[in-house]
Design a protein around this motif. Sequence first.
Motif, PDB file in Angstrom:
ATOM      1  N   THR A 270      16.072 -13.504  10.119  1.00 26.13           N
ATOM      2  CA  THR A 270      14.636 -13.297  10.294  1.00 26.13           C
ATOM      3  C   THR A 270      14.109 -12.440   9.157  1.00 26.13           C
ATOM      4  OG1 THR A 270      14.982 -11.370  11.720  1.00 26.13           O
ATOM      5  CG2 THR A 270      14.729 -13.529  12.791  1.00 26.13           C
ATOM      6  N   PHE A 271      12.906 -12.784   8.681  1.00 29.64           N
ATOM      7  CA  PHE A 271      12.285 -12.138   7.537  1.00 29.64           C
ATOM      8  C   PHE A 271      11.044 -11.388   7.981  1.00 29.64           C
ATOM      9  CE2 PHE A 271       8.863 -12.740   4.278  1.00 29.64           C
ATOM     10  CZ  PHE A 271       9.318 -11.794   3.373  1.00 29.64           C
ATOM     11  N   THR A 272      10.967 -10.109   7.643  1.00 32.91           N
ATOM     12  CA  THR A 272       9.804  -9.272   7.941  1.00 32.91           C
ATOM     13  C   THR A 272       9.408  -8.538   6.665  1.00 32.91           C
ATOM     14  OG1 THR A 272      10.451  -8.968  10.251  1.00 32.91           O
ATOM     15  CG2 THR A 272       8.945  -7.340   9.314  1.00 32.91           C
ATOM     16  N   LEU A 273       8.108  -8.493   6.379  1.00 33.91           N
ATOM     17  CA  LEU A 273       7.616  -7.837   5.170  1.00 33.91           C
ATOM     18  C   LEU A 273       6.477  -6.905   5.511  1.00 33.91           C
ATOM     19  CD1 LEU A 273       7.411  -7.569   2.026  1.00 33.91           C
ATOM     20  CD2 LEU A 273       5.738  -9.424   2.125  1.00 33.91           C
ATOM     21  N   GLY A 274       6.539  -5.689   4.974  1.00 33.89           N
ATOM     22  CA  GLY A 274       5.439  -4.742   5.095  1.00 33.89           C
ATOM     23  C   GLY A 274       5.045  -4.236   3.723  1.00 33.89           C
ATOM     24  N   VAL A 275       3.926  -3.521   3.657  1.00 35.79           N
ATOM     25  CA  VAL A 275       3.483  -2.928   2.398  1.00 35.79           C
ATOM     26  C   VAL A 275       3.257  -1.442   2.598  1.00 35.79           C
ATOM     27  CG1 VAL A 275       2.473  -5.008   1.415  1.00 35.79           C
ATOM     28  CG2 VAL A 275       1.079  -3.567   2.894  1.00 35.79           C
ATOM     29  N   SER A 276       3.582  -0.673   1.555  1.00 37.21           N
ATOM     30  CA  SER A 276       3.394   0.766   1.579  1.00 37.21           C
ATOM     31  C   SER A 276       3.051   1.180   0.163  1.00 37.21           C
ATOM     32  CB  SER A 276       4.674   1.468   2.058  1.00 37.21           C
ATOM     33  OG  SER A 276       4.500   2.867   2.122  1.00 37.21           O
ATOM     34  N   ASP A 277       2.729   2.472  -0.047  1.00 37.71           N
ATOM     35  CA  ASP A 277       2.357   2.860  -1.402  1.00 37.71           C
ATOM     36  C   ASP A 277       2.838   4.240  -1.766  1.00 37.71           C
ATOM     37  OD1 ASP A 277      -0.344   4.753  -2.247  1.00 37.71           O
ATOM     38  OD2 ASP A 277       0.323   4.676  -0.186  1.00 37.71           O
ATOM     39  N   SER A 278       2.888   4.458  -3.088  1.00 36.89           N
ATOM     40  CA  SER A 278       2.989   5.787  -3.664  1.00 36.89           C
ATOM     41  C   SER A 278       1.607   6.052  -4.246  1.00 36.89           C
ATOM     42  CB  SER A 278       4.048   5.820  -4.759  1.00 36.89           C
ATOM     43  OG  SER A 278       5.310   5.489  -4.244  1.00 36.89           O
ATOM     44  N   PRO A 279       0.909   7.060  -3.763  1.00 35.94           N
ATOM     45  CA  PRO A 279      -0.539   7.106  -3.937  1.00 35.94           C
ATOM     46  C   PRO A 279      -1.052   7.383  -5.340  1.00 35.94           C
ATOM     47  CG  PRO A 279       0.272   9.079  -2.882  1.00 35.94           C
ATOM     48  CD  PRO A 279       1.431   8.145  -2.944  1.00 35.94           C
ATOM     49  N   ALA A 280      -2.167   6.759  -5.634  1.00 36.60           N
ATOM     50  CA  ALA A 280      -2.911   7.063  -6.858  1.00 36.60           C
ATOM     51  C   ALA A 280      -3.860   8.224  -6.568  1.00 36.60           C
ATOM     52  CB  ALA A 280      -3.701   5.829  -7.291  1.00 36.60           C
ATOM     53  N   LEU A 281      -4.691   8.562  -7.538  1.00 34.27           N
ATOM     54  CA  LEU A 281      -5.653   9.639  -7.351  1.00 34.27           C
ATOM     55  C   LEU A 281      -6.982   9.114  -6.818  1.00 34.27           C
ATOM     56  CD1 LEU A 281      -4.884  11.757 -10.515  1.00 34.27           C
ATOM     57  CD2 LEU A 281      -4.055  12.076  -8.180  1.00 34.27           C
ATOM     58  N   ALA A 282      -7.063   7.830  -6.563  1.00 38.54           N
ATOM     59  CA  ALA A 282      -8.262   7.257  -5.964  1.00 38.54           C
ATOM     60  C   ALA A 282      -8.338   7.650  -4.494  1.00 38.54           C
ATOM     61  CB  ALA A 282      -8.238   5.736  -6.100  1.00 38.54           C
ATOM     62  N   THR A 283      -9.493   7.438  -3.877  1.00 38.63           N
ATOM     63  CA  THR A 283      -9.659   7.737  -2.453  1.00 38.63           C
ATOM     64  C   THR A 283      -9.540   6.487  -1.595  1.00 38.63           C
ATOM     65  OG1 THR A 283     -12.060   7.547  -2.684  1.00 38.63           O
ATOM     66  CG2 THR A 283     -11.100   9.755  -2.896  1.00 38.63           C
TER      67      THR A 283
ATOM     68  N   GLU B  51     -16.069   8.470  -6.004  1.00 42.49           N
ATOM     69  CA  GLU B  51     -17.175   7.939  -5.197  1.00 42.49           C
ATOM     70  C   GLU B  51     -17.810   6.691  -5.812  1.00 42.49           C
ATOM     71  OE1 GLU B  51     -19.924  11.064  -4.364  1.00 42.49           O
ATOM     72  OE2 GLU B  51     -18.453  12.256  -3.249  1.00 42.49           O
ATOM     73  N   VAL B  52     -17.109   6.048  -6.759  1.00 43.23           N
ATOM     74  CA  VAL B  52     -17.604   4.817  -7.386  1.00 43.23           C
ATOM     75  C   VAL B  52     -16.675   3.674  -7.012  1.00 43.23           C
ATOM     76  CG1 VAL B  52     -18.124   3.636  -9.549  1.00 43.23           C
ATOM     77  CG2 VAL B  52     -18.643   6.073  -9.303  1.00 43.23           C
ATOM     78  N   THR B  53     -17.232   2.554  -6.548  1.00 44.52           N
ATOM     79  CA  THR B  53     -16.446   1.393  -6.148  1.00 44.52           C
ATOM     80  C   THR B  53     -16.406   0.372  -7.279  1.00 44.52           C
ATOM     81  OG1 THR B  53     -17.100   1.696  -3.833  1.00 44.52           O
ATOM     82  CG2 THR B  53     -16.185  -0.446  -4.441  1.00 44.52           C
ATOM     83  N   LYS B  54     -15.186  -0.033  -7.636  1.00 50.35           N
ATOM     84  CA  LYS B  54     -14.978  -1.042  -8.668  1.00 50.35           C
ATOM     85  C   LYS B  54     -14.042  -2.118  -8.137  1.00 50.35           C
ATOM     86  CE  LYS B  54     -17.115   1.213 -12.106  1.00 50.35           C
ATOM     87  NZ  LYS B  54     -18.276   0.695 -12.853  1.00 50.35           N
ATOM     88  N   GLY B  55     -14.082  -3.296  -8.755  1.00 57.64           N
ATOM     89  CA  GLY B  55     -13.200  -4.377  -8.360  1.00 57.64           C
ATOM     90  C   GLY B  55     -11.754  -4.109  -8.750  1.00 57.64           C
ATOM     91  N   LEU B  56     -10.843  -4.922  -8.182  1.00 52.15           N
ATOM     92  CA  LEU B  56      -9.414  -4.812  -8.456  1.00 52.15           C
ATOM     93  C   LEU B  56      -8.846  -6.215  -8.653  1.00 52.15           C
ATOM     94  CD1 LEU B  56      -6.695  -3.234  -8.554  1.00 52.15           C
ATOM     95  CD2 LEU B  56      -6.609  -3.477  -6.056  1.00 52.15           C
ATOM     96  N   VAL B  57      -8.088  -6.405  -9.744  1.00 49.26           N
ATOM     97  CA  VAL B  57      -7.489  -7.714 -10.018  1.00 49.26           C
ATOM     98  C   VAL B  57      -6.020  -7.542 -10.380  1.00 49.26           C
ATOM     99  CG1 VAL B  57      -9.693  -8.583 -10.901  1.00 49.26           C
ATOM    100  CG2 VAL B  57      -7.956  -7.761 -12.506  1.00 49.26           C
TER     101      VAL B  57
END
Length: 336
Positions: free
Chosen positions: A31-44, A121-127
């Motif tokens: 059985t295959f299970t996948l999750g996502v986690s992060d090492s944080p950036a300085l963004a909010t 406090e500024v929102t920008k796109g992510l690609v």
Amino acid sequence: MMKSVKSVLAASVVLALSGCGSDSSSPETGTFTLGVSDSPALATNVTIGFDRVVLKGEQTFVYDVTEEGELKQVNLLEFQGQQVEQLVAGQEVPVGPYQMCIYMKNDVTGSANTSFVIAEEVTKGLVSTSQGSCGVADTDFDAENVKEEGRIFLNKKFDIAVGNNAFVAEFNLAKLQGPKGNKDYWTLKPTDVVTIENVSDVGAIKGNVTAELFADCEIEAGGADVNNRGAVYLFPAGASVAGDEGTVSMADFRTTDGYLDTESAPFTAARVDEEGNYEMGFVVAGNYSLGYTCVAQNDDPDMNDMAEEGGFFFFADAADVTVNLEEVTEVNFAVQ
């Protein structure tokens, strides 16, 4: 510079996977299970709109992770350390080696319905900079010549064995590239930012940085600044702040070909919160060194910021940090 090398073993993390037998008359599966986690950036806020997950082996399996036809949006900053958001759960596949692609929705506009970053406090796109079929059809280019579908291709092969297999795609958001030049959006380079780990192979590191050490670091940086951000960086064993005899110097994030033989590149970094706490989840068992800085905001992932006067530096380190399977190693930084 003050250095803390206190390292003690704390409570174990429940990451053990249960195995199960198989009927010898039928093909072996796991059985295959996948999750996502992060090492944080300085963004909010770093939100990715996930679309589907593709497993590539002798057969190709495609898993739609949308929710009622809408992208599964995950703010990775809500899943730091050992916290995980699940994308795929309990899917039965034949045992064997696989590669994986995770598809996200690219967005150059900063729309709240797709993928975006909020910083200052500024929102920008992510690609994502990677595109490709990975066994499924490509999508058309949008008006900005950036494909709407971004691919996170994890080309490191991993094995699915009989029983339960749980993996985590770990995002090192400290290496996200902010808007530059004519690109008014954030960029994710999958080969730099994302790794996949089997949770049965890992442990974790957590600890605290005292306010006194942070204050001393700010003095070294030229004085208190509301923009200063603390972070702990993970290095191979044998790295130190000053590159003492028998060690190599701890370096910042930068392009791979920008390191000297006397420098050690970091694996990842974890943000220090307002209470002085930090946590690194899903660290492969082994021996490491840690470096602490109070000026993480000055670390451009493409540049050698340590060469700039008043730029980036490490203030303290911890050597001989051992991470054991399914356990948490505690490393605290304090004035000695």
